[in-house]
Structures are given as structure tokens and as C-alpha cells.
Design a protein around this motif. Structure first.
Motif, PDB file in Angstrom:
ATOM      1  N   GLY A 107       2.155  -3.918   3.851  1.00 40.47           N
ATOM      2  CA  GLY A 107       1.149  -3.248   3.028  1.00 40.47           C
ATOM      3  C   GLY A 107       1.599  -1.877   2.571  1.00 40.47           C
ATOM      4  N   TYR A 108       2.337  -1.168   3.428  1.00 42.39           N
ATOM      5  CA  TYR A 108       2.838   0.146   3.052  1.00 42.39           C
ATOM      6  C   TYR A 108       3.877   0.030   1.939  1.00 42.39           C
ATOM      7  N   LEU A 109       4.734  -0.968   2.031  1.00 43.85           N
ATOM      8  CA  LEU A 109       5.715  -1.194   0.953  1.00 43.85           C
ATOM      9  C   LEU A 109       5.004  -1.484  -0.364  1.00 43.85           C
ATOM     10  N   TRP A 110       3.962  -2.286  -0.278  1.00 41.43           N
ATOM     11  CA  TRP A 110       3.172  -2.611  -1.473  1.00 41.43           C
ATOM     12  C   TRP A 110       2.516  -1.343  -2.016  1.00 41.43           C
ATOM     13  N   LEU A 111       1.979  -0.517  -1.137  1.00 49.05           N
ATOM     14  CA  LEU A 111       1.355   0.746  -1.537  1.00 49.05           C
ATOM     15  C   LEU A 111       2.373   1.644  -2.239  1.00 49.05           C
ATOM     16  N   MET A 112       3.571   1.738  -1.701  1.00 46.75           N
ATOM     17  CA  MET A 112       4.618   2.575  -2.310  1.00 46.75           C
ATOM     18  C   MET A 112       4.991   2.078  -3.702  1.00 46.75           C
ATOM     19  N   GLN A 113       5.010   0.768  -3.872  1.00 44.27           N
ATOM     20  CA  GLN A 113       5.422   0.189  -5.154  1.00 44.27           C
ATOM     21  C   GLN A 113       4.323   0.277  -6.206  1.00 44.27           C
ATOM     22  N   THR A 114       3.079   0.078  -5.783  1.00 45.38           N
ATOM     23  CA  THR A 114       1.990  -0.013  -6.755  1.00 45.38           C
ATOM     24  C   THR A 114       1.202   1.271  -6.941  1.00 45.38           C
ATOM     25  N   SER A 115       1.240   2.158  -5.954  1.00 40.62           N
ATOM     26  CA  SER A 115       0.412   3.370  -6.024  1.00 40.62           C
ATOM     27  C   SER A 115       1.181   4.605  -5.547  1.00 40.62           C
ATOM     28  N   GLU A 166       1.983  10.380  -2.923  1.00 37.23           N
ATOM     29  CA  GLU A 166       2.095  11.807  -3.232  1.00 37.23           C
ATOM     30  C   GLU A 166       0.869  12.574  -2.732  1.00 37.23           C
ATOM     31  N   GLU A 167      -0.297  12.006  -2.886  1.00 38.73           N
ATOM     32  CA  GLU A 167      -1.526  12.629  -2.388  1.00 38.73           C
ATOM     33  C   GLU A 167      -1.469  12.799  -0.863  1.00 38.73           C
ATOM     34  N   MET A 168      -0.956  11.799  -0.177  1.00 39.49           N
ATOM     35  CA  MET A 168      -0.813  11.906   1.281  1.00 39.49           C
ATOM     36  C   MET A 168       0.189  13.003   1.637  1.00 39.49           C
ATOM     37  N   ARG A 169       1.278  13.093   0.910  1.00 42.67           N
ATOM     38  CA  ARG A 169       2.279  14.157   1.161  1.00 42.67           C
ATOM     39  C   ARG A 169       1.658  15.537   0.982  1.00 42.67           C
ATOM     40  N   GLU A 170       0.864  15.686  -0.073  1.00 35.45           N
ATOM     41  CA  GLU A 170       0.203  16.958  -0.325  1.00 35.45           C
ATOM     42  C   GLU A 170      -0.759  17.317   0.802  1.00 35.45           C
ATOM     43  N   ARG A 171      -1.486  16.332   1.297  1.00 35.44           N
ATOM     44  CA  ARG A 171      -2.444  16.599   2.375  1.00 35.44           C
ATOM     45  C   ARG A 171      -1.732  16.926   3.676  1.00 35.44           C
ATOM     46  N   ILE A 172      -0.561  16.355   3.902  1.00 35.10           N
ATOM     47  CA  ILE A 172       0.214  16.705   5.095  1.00 35.10           C
ATOM     48  C   ILE A 172       0.619  18.168   5.026  1.00 35.10           C
ATOM     49  N   GLU A 178     -14.617   6.814  -1.429  1.00 31.93           N
ATOM     50  CA  GLU A 178     -14.973   6.987  -0.018  1.00 31.93           C
ATOM     51  C   GLU A 178     -14.006   6.214   0.881  1.00 31.93           C
ATOM     52  N   LEU A 179     -13.726   4.979   0.528  1.00 29.60           N
ATOM     53  CA  LEU A 179     -12.807   4.154   1.301  1.00 29.60           C
ATOM     54  C   LEU A 179     -11.383   4.718   1.233  1.00 29.60           C
ATOM     55  N   LYS A 180     -10.979   5.158   0.059  1.00 32.79           N
ATOM     56  CA  LYS A 180      -9.653   5.746  -0.115  1.00 32.79           C
ATOM     57  C   LYS A 180      -9.492   6.967   0.787  1.00 32.79           C
ATOM     58  N   LYS A 181     -10.456   7.866   0.774  1.00 32.93           N
ATOM     59  CA  LYS A 181     -10.387   9.085   1.592  1.00 32.93           C
ATOM     60  C   LYS A 181     -10.316   8.735   3.077  1.00 32.93           C
ATOM     61  N   ALA A 182     -11.148   7.793   3.511  1.00 30.29           N
ATOM     62  CA  ALA A 182     -11.154   7.402   4.920  1.00 30.29           C
ATOM     63  C   ALA A 182      -9.823   6.775   5.330  1.00 30.29           C
ATOM     64  N   CYS A 183      -9.243   5.974   4.460  1.00 28.63           N
ATOM     65  CA  CYS A 183      -7.944   5.365   4.766  1.00 28.63           C
ATOM     66  C   CYS A 183      -6.850   6.419   4.843  1.00 28.63           C
ATOM     67  N   ILE A 184      -6.865   7.380   3.939  1.00 27.39           N
ATOM     68  CA  ILE A 184      -5.869   8.449   3.992  1.00 27.39           C
ATOM     69  C   ILE A 184      -6.050   9.260   5.268  1.00 27.39           C
ATOM     70  N   ASP A 185      -7.294   9.566   5.628  1.00 31.19           N
ATOM     71  CA  ASP A 185      -7.553  10.284   6.887  1.00 31.19           C
ATOM     72  C   ASP A 185      -6.993   9.507   8.072  1.00 31.19           C
ATOM     73  N   PHE A 186      -7.210   8.200   8.085  1.00 31.89           N
ATOM     74  CA  PHE A 186      -6.687   7.350   9.160  1.00 31.89           C
ATOM     75  C   PHE A 186      -5.163   7.392   9.173  1.00 31.89           C
ATOM     76  N   PHE A 187      -4.574   7.293   7.991  1.00 32.52           N
ATOM     77  CA  PHE A 187      -3.120   7.305   7.854  1.00 32.52           C
ATOM     78  C   PHE A 187      -2.511   8.587   8.400  1.00 32.52           C
ATOM     79  N   LEU A 188      -3.167   9.706   8.174  1.00 31.63           N
ATOM     80  CA  LEU A 188      -2.590  11.001   8.504  1.00 31.63           C
ATOM     81  C   LEU A 188      -2.640  11.342   9.984  1.00 31.63           C
ATOM     82  N   VAL A 189      -3.252  10.503  10.781  1.00 38.96           N
ATOM     83  CA  VAL A 189      -3.154  10.671  12.231  1.00 38.96           C
ATOM     84  C   VAL A 189      -1.748  10.203  12.606  1.00 38.96           C
ATOM     85  N   LYS A 190      -0.987  11.075  13.250  1.00 38.98           N
ATOM     86  CA  LYS A 190       0.447  10.838  13.474  1.00 38.98           C
ATOM     87  C   LYS A 190       0.752   9.476  14.108  1.00 38.98           C
TER      88      LYS A 190
END
Length: 127
Positions: free
Chosen positions: A106-114, A119-125, A83-95
Motif C-alpha cells: 500500500g505504501y508503494l501504491w501511495l508513493m506512485q499515485t499520491s 510530501e505532506e507527510m515529510r512537511e509534517r515531520i 478527516e480520514l486523510k488527516k487521521a491516517c497521516i497522524d497514524f503514519f507519523l507515529v514512529k
């Protein structure tokens, strides 16, 4: 850390988290977001699903911002909070949010660790 453990024990006995102000008083070195993330990690480790849900909701309702969304998303992925993951991705995808959030550590950390989350965000875009 000691503050996290103290709050975890308190939750186990009272089924309630203290307010943000009291969380700050309990920890002199951690921010509220860091403390809630630590609690979420501990709840996941000890299979305290209710605490995990309460931490996820508190983070989502009060603390997701362009400065924190990437690190919260990383924790959500790491500790299986869908639930938290989905909400964060939704927040992220607002331009306007995305443009600011990608400039954080945090984004650099996200890119390195996850990378799968990126890729999931790219697919949703693309949808």
C-alpha cells in the motif's frame, strides 16, 4: 461489484451500514477494508456524503493498522476525505507505525499515485 452495489442500495433505503460480519458474508472475494473502500469510492462518485462519512469513520475506527493505513490514506486522498486523510497521516507519523507501514504494498501504491501526500507527510515531520 455486486456486493458493493447491494450495500449501497441498502444504505440509501435504511441509512445504515451492516456490521463487519455481515459485510464479509455479502462479499466472498473482498475483505471488509476493500469493501468499505469500494463503498467510499461509490459514495464519492454518486455524491452520497453521509455514506462517505460513515465509511470513512468505520475505516478509521476499526480498520486502520500498519498493514492498511497506506492504502486507506490513498483512498482518502483520491476521494477527498479530509478527516480520514488527516487521521491516517497522524497514524503514519507515529514512529513505530511508520517503520512497519512503509514496508507494505500500500505504501508503494501511495508513493506512485499520491506523491503530494508523501510530501505532506515529510512537511509534517519537519514541523
Amino acid at each position: 461489484d455486486a456486493a458493493t452495489f447491494q450495500i449501497l442500495l441498502r444504505f440509501m433505503y435504511t441509512d445504515a451500514l451492516p456490521g463487519d460480519e455481515q459485510l464479509i458474508r455479502n462479499s466472498s472475494t473482498l475483505s471488509v477494508v476493500e469493501l468499505l473502500q469500494n463503498l467510499l469510492a461509490a459514495a464519492d462518485m454518486y455524491h452520497l456524503e453521509r455514506l462517505k462519512l460513515v465509511c470513512a469513520r468505520r475505516l478509521l475506527e476499526r480498520h486502520v493498522s500498519t498493514d492498511t493505513v497506506a492504502s486507506i490514506l490513498c483512498f482518502a486522498e483520491l476521494h477527498d476525505c479530509l478527516e480520514l486523510k488527516k487521521a491516517c497521516i497522524d497514524f503514519f507519523l507515529v514512529k513505530k507505525n511508520f517503520r512497519k507501514a512503509v514496508l507494505t504494498e500500500g505504501y508503494l501504491w501511495l508513493m506512485q499515485t499520491s506523491p503530494s501526500v508523501i510530501e505532506e507527510m515529510r512537511e509534517r515531520i519537519g514541523d
